[in-house]
Design a protein around this motif. Structure first.
Motif, PDB file in Angstrom:
ATOM      1  N   TRP A  78       0.820  -1.220   0.000  1.00 47.29           N
ATOM      2  CA  TRP A  78       0.000   0.000   0.000  1.00 47.29           C
ATOM      3  C   TRP A  78       0.853   1.269   0.000  1.00 47.29           C
ATOM      4  CZ3 TRP A  78      -1.058  -4.435   2.753  1.00 47.29           C
ATOM      5  CH2 TRP A  78      -2.211  -5.122   2.347  1.00 47.29           C
ATOM      6  N   GLY A 111      -6.077   2.788  -4.154  1.00 44.24           N
ATOM      7  CA  GLY A 111      -6.060   2.212  -2.819  1.00 44.24           C
ATOM      8  C   GLY A 111      -4.735   2.295  -2.101  1.00 44.24           C
ATOM      9  N   TYR A 113      -2.044   3.937   0.396  1.00 45.45           N
ATOM     10  CA  TYR A 113      -2.178   4.683   1.651  1.00 45.45           C
ATOM     11  C   TYR A 113      -1.036   5.664   1.872  1.00 45.45           C
ATOM     12  CZ  TYR A 113      -6.110   2.088   3.699  1.00 45.45           C
ATOM     13  OH  TYR A 113      -7.356   1.575   3.976  1.00 45.45           O
ATOM     14  N   GLN A 162      -5.203   8.446   3.078  1.00 45.09           N
ATOM     15  CA  GLN A 162      -6.422   8.026   3.766  1.00 45.09           C
ATOM     16  C   GLN A 162      -6.496   8.685   5.147  1.00 45.09           C
ATOM     17  OE1 GLN A 162      -8.353   6.258   1.887  1.00 45.09           O
ATOM     18  NE2 GLN A 162      -6.840   5.708   0.331  1.00 45.09           N
ATOM     19  N   HIS A 167      -8.200  -1.777   7.927  1.00 43.56           N
ATOM     20  CA  HIS A 167      -7.808  -3.015   7.244  1.00 43.56           C
ATOM     21  C   HIS A 167      -7.889  -2.752   5.736  1.00 43.56           C
ATOM     22  CE1 HIS A 167      -7.117  -7.282   6.781  1.00 43.56           C
ATOM     23  NE2 HIS A 167      -8.070  -7.294   5.864  1.00 43.56           N
ATOM     24  N   PRO A 168      -6.752  -2.671   5.046  1.00 46.12           N
ATOM     25  CA  PRO A 168      -6.804  -2.291   3.629  1.00 46.12           C
ATOM     26  C   PRO A 168      -7.168  -3.460   2.734  1.00 46.12           C
ATOM     27  CG  PRO A 168      -4.530  -2.651   4.291  1.00 46.12           C
ATOM     28  CD  PRO A 168      -5.371  -2.837   5.537  1.00 46.12           C
ATOM     29  N   VAL A 169      -7.799  -3.119   1.618  1.00 43.89           N
ATOM     30  CA  VAL A 169      -8.045  -4.119   0.580  1.00 43.89           C
ATOM     31  C   VAL A 169      -6.900  -4.023  -0.422  1.00 43.89           C
ATOM     32  CG1 VAL A 169     -10.532  -3.995   0.884  1.00 43.89           C
ATOM     33  CG2 VAL A 169      -9.426  -2.506  -0.802  1.00 43.89           C
ATOM     34  N   PRO A 170      -6.669  -5.070  -1.202  1.00 46.83           N
ATOM     35  CA  PRO A 170      -5.563  -5.010  -2.174  1.00 46.83           C
ATOM     36  C   PRO A 170      -5.690  -3.811  -3.112  1.00 46.83           C
ATOM     37  CG  PRO A 170      -6.384  -7.248  -1.975  1.00 46.83           C
ATOM     38  CD  PRO A 170      -7.331  -6.378  -1.203  1.00 46.83           C
ATOM     39  N   THR A 171      -4.563  -3.244  -3.474  1.00 47.32           N
ATOM     40  CA  THR A 171      -4.580  -2.117  -4.400  1.00 47.32           C
ATOM     41  C   THR A 171      -5.012  -2.571  -5.786  1.00 47.32           C
ATOM     42  OG1 THR A 171      -2.230  -2.448  -4.903  1.00 47.32           O
ATOM     43  CG2 THR A 171      -2.776  -0.875  -3.154  1.00 47.32           C
ATOM     44  N   LYS A 172      -5.536  -1.627  -6.538  1.00 42.80           N
ATOM     45  CA  LYS A 172      -5.958  -1.897  -7.915  1.00 42.80           C
ATOM     46  C   LYS A 172      -4.859  -1.468  -8.882  1.00 42.80           C
ATOM     47  CE  LYS A 172     -10.745  -0.664  -6.819  1.00 42.80           C
ATOM     48  NZ  LYS A 172     -11.825   0.315  -7.081  1.00 42.80           N
TER      49      LYS A 172
END
Length: 197
Positions: A78, A111, A113, A162, A167-172
């Motif tokens: 991230w 996504g 951070y 952010q 809890h991060p989701v996978p980056t695009k």
């Protein structure tokens, strides 16, 4: 005039901007100017997931900016490291700010951070530029790079995209963002008057 993604075919013109930084400054720690083929492969590799932007006017590229992975372990996914290089004749015209703001907006959509800039110091112009965009200095790597006959410190500046860490989701991938959203970001950034950038 156009803000757009760079392509491997832009490599010769981007090298012409980058080469003076290699040969005459400690802004980059490279010693030798890369070949067109090597530079084109860098663009291709970075562009496979992350944004690589340039600003063009009347066929001249005025500057370019891109993001690359900050570190390679899974927990760093991230984080991104930002770089920008301007044609020396086009500093302080607002183009660099537009490139960076566009880059930050795209990375936030993807996504990411934590965005980092690693700046060889002293470099008051670059430090001031990054601080004006909300980056904060979080550390220094002392005497990290030897170039042009001296050891150079490397300042670490950080920008958090952010407001809250969770809890991060996978980056695009940049290619997974909706095309209309990318166009909206480009149009918004290009509409801002240069004096306000």
């Amino acid at each position: 005039m156009a803000l757009r993604f760079a392509t491997p075919e832009d490599a010769p013109r981007l090298i012409s901007i980058y080469a003076p930084y290699i040969l005459n400054t400690c802004i980059t720690y490279e010693y030798t100017v890369p070949s067109v083929e090597e530079f084109a492969e860098r663009i291709r590799s970075i562009s496979s997931k992350m944004p690589y932007l340039l600003y063009e006017s009347d066929g001249d590229i005025l500057g370019y900016a891109y993001a690359a992975p900050h570190m390679t372990r899974a927990a760093y996914q991230w984080d991104a490291e930002l770089s920008i290089y301007m044609n020396e004749q086009h500093h302080r015209g607002g183009i660099g700010t537009m490139l960076y703001k566009t880059l930050i907006a795209l990375l936030k959509e993807q996504g990411y951070y934590n965005l980092y800039a690693l700046i060889s110091v002293p470099n008051d112009r670059s430090i001031g530029f990054h601080r004006s965009l909300g980056f904060e200095q979080v550390g220094v790597y002392p005497h990290t790079g030897y170039k042009l006959g001296r050891w150079n410190d490397l300042a670490i500046l950080e920008y958090c995209t952010q407001p809250q860490l969770g809890h991060p989701v996978p980056t695009k991938s940049i290619h997974d963002l909706p095309k209309n959203r990318i166009e909206e970001i480009f149009e918004t950034m290009q509409r801002v008057p240069q004096t306000l950038r």
